[in-house]
Design a protein around this motif. Structure first.
Motif, PDB file in Angstrom:
ATOM      1  N   LEU A  88      25.812 -67.907  -1.562  1.00  0.00           N
ATOM      2  CA  LEU A  88      24.658 -67.166  -1.881  1.00  0.00           C
ATOM      3  C   LEU A  88      25.005 -65.792  -2.387  1.00  0.00           C
ATOM      4  O   LEU A  88      24.144 -65.152  -3.276  1.00  0.00           O
ATOM      5  CB  LEU A  88      23.859 -67.212  -0.695  1.00  0.00           C
ATOM      6  CG  LEU A  88      22.460 -66.298  -0.797  1.00  0.00           C
ATOM      7  CD1 LEU A  88      21.537 -66.943  -1.751  1.00  0.00           C
ATOM      8  CD2 LEU A  88      21.754 -66.593   0.774  1.00  0.00           C
ATOM      9  N   ALA A  89      25.808 -65.233  -1.640  1.00  0.00           N
ATOM     10  CA  ALA A  89      26.081 -63.810  -1.838  1.00  0.00           C
ATOM     11  C   ALA A  89      26.836 -63.552  -3.229  1.00  0.00           C
ATOM     12  O   ALA A  89      26.503 -62.712  -4.041  1.00  0.00           O
ATOM     13  CB  ALA A  89      27.320 -63.274  -0.912  1.00  0.00           C
ATOM     14  N   ILE A  90      27.396 -64.433  -3.843  1.00  0.00           N
ATOM     15  CA  ILE A  90      28.034 -64.529  -5.357  1.00  0.00           C
ATOM     16  C   ILE A  90      27.056 -64.771  -6.028  1.00  0.00           C
ATOM     17  O   ILE A  90      26.714 -63.970  -7.110  1.00  0.00           O
ATOM     18  CB  ILE A  90      29.181 -65.516  -5.266  1.00  0.00           C
ATOM     19  CG1 ILE A  90      30.426 -65.195  -4.487  1.00  0.00           C
ATOM     20  CG2 ILE A  90      29.619 -65.641  -6.936  1.00  0.00           C
ATOM     21  CD1 ILE A  90      31.219 -66.320  -4.518  1.00  0.00           C
ATOM     22  N   ASP A  91      26.182 -65.627  -6.007  1.00  0.00           N
ATOM     23  CA  ASP A  91      25.139 -65.959  -6.854  1.00  0.00           C
ATOM     24  C   ASP A  91      23.955 -64.778  -6.891  1.00  0.00           C
ATOM     25  O   ASP A  91      23.619 -64.665  -7.901  1.00  0.00           O
ATOM     26  CB  ASP A  91      23.936 -67.270  -6.421  1.00  0.00           C
ATOM     27  CG  ASP A  91      25.377 -68.457  -6.537  1.00  0.00           C
ATOM     28  OD1 ASP A  91      26.098 -68.662  -7.226  1.00  0.00           O
ATOM     29  OD2 ASP A  91      24.806 -69.734  -6.000  1.00  0.00           O
ATOM     30  N   GLN A  92      23.757 -64.372  -5.777  1.00  0.00           N
ATOM     31  CA  GLN A  92      22.653 -63.210  -5.687  1.00  0.00           C
ATOM     32  C   GLN A  92      23.266 -61.669  -5.713  1.00  0.00           C
ATOM     33  O   GLN A  92      22.576 -60.644  -5.558  1.00  0.00           O
ATOM     34  CB  GLN A  92      21.856 -63.153  -4.518  1.00  0.00           C
ATOM     35  CG  GLN A  92      21.210 -64.745  -4.387  1.00  0.00           C
ATOM     36  CD  GLN A  92      19.835 -64.794  -5.509  1.00  0.00           C
ATOM     37  OE1 GLN A  92      19.491 -63.657  -6.015  1.00  0.00           O
ATOM     38  NE2 GLN A  92      19.566 -65.950  -5.883  1.00  0.00           N
ATOM     39  N   ASP A  93      24.571 -61.692  -6.070  1.00  0.00           N
ATOM     40  CA  ASP A  93      25.334 -60.481  -5.856  1.00  0.00           C
ATOM     41  C   ASP A  93      25.083 -59.340  -4.653  1.00  0.00           C
ATOM     42  O   ASP A  93      24.667 -58.185  -4.904  1.00  0.00           O
ATOM     43  CB  ASP A  93      24.755 -59.640  -7.321  1.00  0.00           C
ATOM     44  CG  ASP A  93      26.014 -58.456  -7.518  1.00  0.00           C
ATOM     45  OD1 ASP A  93      27.046 -58.495  -7.067  1.00  0.00           O
ATOM     46  OD2 ASP A  93      25.352 -57.515  -8.155  1.00  0.00           O
ATOM     47  N   LEU A  94      25.402 -59.954  -3.535  1.00  0.00           N
ATOM     48  CA  LEU A  94      25.186 -59.472  -2.264  1.00  0.00           C
ATOM     49  C   LEU A  94      26.331 -59.063  -1.680  1.00  0.00           C
ATOM     50  O   LEU A  94      27.634 -59.814  -1.967  1.00  0.00           O
ATOM     51  CB  LEU A  94      24.295 -60.381  -1.282  1.00  0.00           C
ATOM     52  CG  LEU A  94      22.997 -60.865  -1.996  1.00  0.00           C
ATOM     53  CD1 LEU A  94      22.540 -61.841  -0.850  1.00  0.00           C
ATOM     54  CD2 LEU A  94      22.269 -59.950  -2.264  1.00  0.00           C
ATOM     55  N   TRP A  95      26.571 -58.030  -0.942  1.00  0.00           N
ATOM     56  CA  TRP A  95      27.753 -57.746  -0.039  1.00  0.00           C
ATOM     57  C   TRP A  95      27.367 -58.626   1.378  1.00  0.00           C
ATOM     58  O   TRP A  95      26.154 -58.830   1.626  1.00  0.00           O
ATOM     59  CB  TRP A  95      27.662 -56.235   0.192  1.00  0.00           C
ATOM     60  CG  TRP A  95      27.863 -55.445  -0.634  1.00  0.00           C
ATOM     61  CD1 TRP A  95      27.200 -54.751  -1.522  1.00  0.00           C
ATOM     62  CD2 TRP A  95      29.298 -55.087  -0.907  1.00  0.00           C
ATOM     63  NE1 TRP A  95      28.039 -53.963  -2.533  1.00  0.00           N
ATOM     64  CE2 TRP A  95      29.416 -54.293  -2.033  1.00  0.00           C
ATOM     65  CE3 TRP A  95      30.545 -55.410  -0.395  1.00  0.00           C
ATOM     66  CZ2 TRP A  95      30.629 -53.691  -2.506  1.00  0.00           C
ATOM     67  CZ3 TRP A  95      31.958 -54.920  -1.153  1.00  0.00           C
ATOM     68  CH2 TRP A  95      31.721 -54.313  -1.954  1.00  0.00           C
ATOM     69  N   ILE A  96      28.462 -58.782   1.863  1.00  0.00           N
ATOM     70  CA  ILE A  96      28.475 -59.702   3.374  1.00  0.00           C
ATOM     71  C   ILE A  96      29.083 -58.729   4.243  1.00  0.00           C
ATOM     72  O   ILE A  96      30.345 -58.110   4.053  1.00  0.00           O
ATOM     73  CB  ILE A  96      29.251 -60.822   3.312  1.00  0.00           C
ATOM     74  CG1 ILE A  96      28.699 -61.980   2.363  1.00  0.00           C
ATOM     75  CG2 ILE A  96      29.489 -61.485   4.702  1.00  0.00           C
ATOM     76  CD1 ILE A  96      29.598 -63.150   1.848  1.00  0.00           C
ATOM     77  N   ILE A  97      28.280 -58.191   5.172  1.00  0.00           N
ATOM     78  CA  ILE A  97      28.758 -57.555   6.490  1.00  0.00           C
ATOM     79  C   ILE A  97      29.178 -58.448   7.627  1.00  0.00           C
ATOM     80  O   ILE A  97      28.316 -58.927   8.299  1.00  0.00           O
ATOM     81  CB  ILE A  97      27.895 -56.452   6.941  1.00  0.00           C
ATOM     82  CG1 ILE A  97      27.439 -55.513   5.937  1.00  0.00           C
ATOM     83  CG2 ILE A  97      28.223 -55.764   8.085  1.00  0.00           C
ATOM     84  CD1 ILE A  97      26.209 -54.665   6.027  1.00  0.00           C
ATOM     85  N   PHE A  98      30.418 -58.792   7.927  1.00  0.00           N
ATOM     86  CA  PHE A  98      31.000 -59.871   8.516  1.00  0.00           C
ATOM     87  C   PHE A  98      31.440 -59.341  10.011  1.00  0.00           C
ATOM     88  O   PHE A  98      32.583 -58.826  10.256  1.00  0.00           O
ATOM     89  CB  PHE A  98      32.253 -60.646   7.925  1.00  0.00           C
ATOM     90  CG  PHE A  98      32.526 -62.066   8.581  1.00  0.00           C
ATOM     91  CD1 PHE A  98      31.705 -62.937   8.746  1.00  0.00           C
ATOM     92  CD2 PHE A  98      33.745 -61.855   9.150  1.00  0.00           C
ATOM     93  CE1 PHE A  98      32.134 -64.189   9.324  1.00  0.00           C
ATOM     94  CE2 PHE A  98      34.099 -63.119   9.857  1.00  0.00           C
ATOM     95  CZ  PHE A  98      33.021 -63.993   9.974  1.00  0.00           C
ATOM     96  N   ASP A  99      30.736 -59.602  10.881  1.00  0.00           N
ATOM     97  CA  ASP A  99      31.018 -58.913  12.270  1.00  0.00           C
ATOM     98  C   ASP A  99      31.533 -60.122  13.081  1.00  0.00           C
ATOM     99  O   ASP A  99      30.890 -61.034  13.528  1.00  0.00           O
ATOM    100  CB  ASP A  99      29.676 -58.473  13.062  1.00  0.00           C
ATOM    101  CG  ASP A  99      29.959 -57.924  14.309  1.00  0.00           C
ATOM    102  OD1 ASP A  99      30.696 -58.180  15.099  1.00  0.00           O
ATOM    103  OD2 ASP A  99      29.001 -57.046  14.925  1.00  0.00           O
ATOM    104  N   GLU A 100      32.882 -60.115  13.318  1.00  0.00           N
ATOM    105  CA  GLU A 100      33.424 -61.014  14.191  1.00  0.00           C
ATOM    106  C   GLU A 100      34.258 -60.635  15.415  1.00  0.00           C
ATOM    107  O   GLU A 100      35.173 -60.997  15.836  1.00  0.00           O
ATOM    108  CB  GLU A 100      34.309 -61.837  13.237  1.00  0.00           C
ATOM    109  CG  GLU A 100      35.613 -60.968  12.916  1.00  0.00           C
ATOM    110  CD  GLU A 100      36.695 -61.617  11.931  1.00  0.00           C
ATOM    111  OE1 GLU A 100      36.545 -63.036  12.240  1.00  0.00           O
ATOM    112  OE2 GLU A 100      37.520 -61.058  11.371  1.00  0.00           O
TER     113      GLU A 100
END
Length: 394
Positions: free
Chosen positions: A187-199
């Motif tokens: 989805l991030a690739i298709d919609q050109d989004l950043w992912i903020i990945f809190d692990e």
């Protein structure tokens, strides 16, 4: 007159304040609100701090952080993601909160939207708002606290800039599976989004559940992902406040520039202490801590399974039990009453002597969060009080 943004700064920790007040008068309150594990200091961290002090290390480590620590963290992240990372893709921060803040300030323009699954850690929407962004909440309660791809996609607009992915999740303890993370990555690739990945709770995944980095699941999403993590949780070091970011060099450089004008360099003793720990290769303390958390989880689940109208929490990762009181609220409404979760928390505090976190702090009107990172005897006592109280309600 204060700036308008100060309206965002209200602390959600009302139950903690109440617990402090009650404890001061009775000393009988058991605190299940803390976002930490009660533990002694890791020997390797203590040794590293003492060595740094004896070496009279008192000079700044540069504008932001210590190169050797970034190199050690790069090795750690390389092992966790099965990809090679370099020191210039890493930034050391004053805990993960500062890392998240730096990311928000570096990525967001006024009006940018950020998708946040609900329930959420209360800091996410506040920091997005401070940066001028707009949090867009996506419900997960109807799907066992895991976001549905169709609902995430439906929330995307022309203003959407990023999505927050927090797994293992605070407050719910849910771990996103590989399919969910692969879907979010696409989805991030298709919609050109950043992912903020809190692990930040990634070290505490309870079998049979497994935590994966989203980059190890979907390597092609690396160029649009910011990893936020910390050594505070896996080493019970919440007071030392060292976190880190990993991501594309351009974004990392921007966060470092911001940090150079805010908190500047991180505490040099703390950095050397953690560098010593990472270089030691000693995992014994962390393994003992994980065993303690597993034992606490097993004890807690056995007690909470006796709740009559509240489902046993998943507690797949981290060290929180998240109770869903929807059925109690439904029964109350059928009788013409509203069951307010903040009131439930207050009753548990005053009648059961147990301090808990209201789900309203996490955008959820039906949840209550309990920490099980405390002493086992206190945990057992507190949960037995809580279940006895909730089981009297029908």
């Amino acid at each position: 007159m204060l700036a308008q943004r100060t309206a965002l700064f209200k602390s959600p920790d009302s139950s903690w304040t109440a617990a402090e007040a009650a404890s001061a008068t009775s000393g009988q309150v058991i605190d299940l609100t803390a976002e930490e594990i009660w533990s002694e200091l890791a020997p390797t961290v203590r040794e590293g701090a003492i060595i740094a002090i004896h070496r009279d290390l008192n000079c700044p480590t540069g504008p932001v952080d210590l190169l050797q620590l970034r190199e050690a963290l790069a090795r750690k992240i390389s092992a966790e993601t099965d990809q090679s990372w370099s020191a210039d893709e890493i930034a050391v921060t004053s805990g993960p909160k500062q890392g998240l803040f730096n990311v928000a300030m570096a990525l967001l323009n006024p009006g940018d939207e950020v998708l946040i699954p609900v329930p959420y850690w209360s800091t996410f929407p506040v920091q997005i708002g401070i940066a001028g962004g707009t949090p867009i909440f996506v419900e997960t309660r109807h799907n066992n606290y895991v976001p549905k791809l169709t609902e995430l996609a439906a929330a995307v607009t022309s203003k959407t800039k990023a999505i927050v992915v927090n797994t293992p999740n605070n407050p719910t303890g849910v771990i996103y599976d590989r399919v969910t993370m692969a879907d979010i990555a696409q989805l991030a690739i298709d919609q050109d989004l950043w992912i903020i990945f809190d692990e930040c709770y990634g070290a505490f995944a309870h079998a049979p559940y497994v935590h994966y980095s989203i980059i190890s699941v979907a390597p092609h999403v690396r160029e649009r992902t910011l990893i936020v993590n910390s050594l505070s949780k896996p080493l019970a070091l919440t007071g030392i406040r060292v976190g880190y970011l990993a991501g594309p060099k351009t974004v990392i450089s921007a966060t470092k520039a911001l940090q150079s004008h805010t908190s500047s360099s991180r505490d040099i003793i703390a950095q050397h202490a953690l560098l010593h720990h990472l270089n030691s290769g000693d995992t014994a303390f962390q393994e003992r801590l994980q065993l303690h958390v597993r034992n606490a989880r097993a004890l807690g689940l056995s007690i909470l399974s006796t709740l009559r109208l509240v489902p046993t929490p998943a507690a797949q990762g981290g060290f929180y039990f998240y109770l869903d009181l929807s059925e109690l609220r439904r029964r109350a409404k059928a009788r013409g009453r509203e069951l307010n979760i903040d009131d439930v928390v207050n009753v548990l505090l005053m009648d059961a002597g147990v301090a808990t976190m209201s789900g309203t702090a996490f955008g959820d009107p039906a949840g209550v969060r309990l920490s099980y990172g405390i002493d086992l005897q206190l945990l057992e006592k507190g949960l037995r009080r809580l279940t006895a109280t909730l089981n009297t309600w029908n």
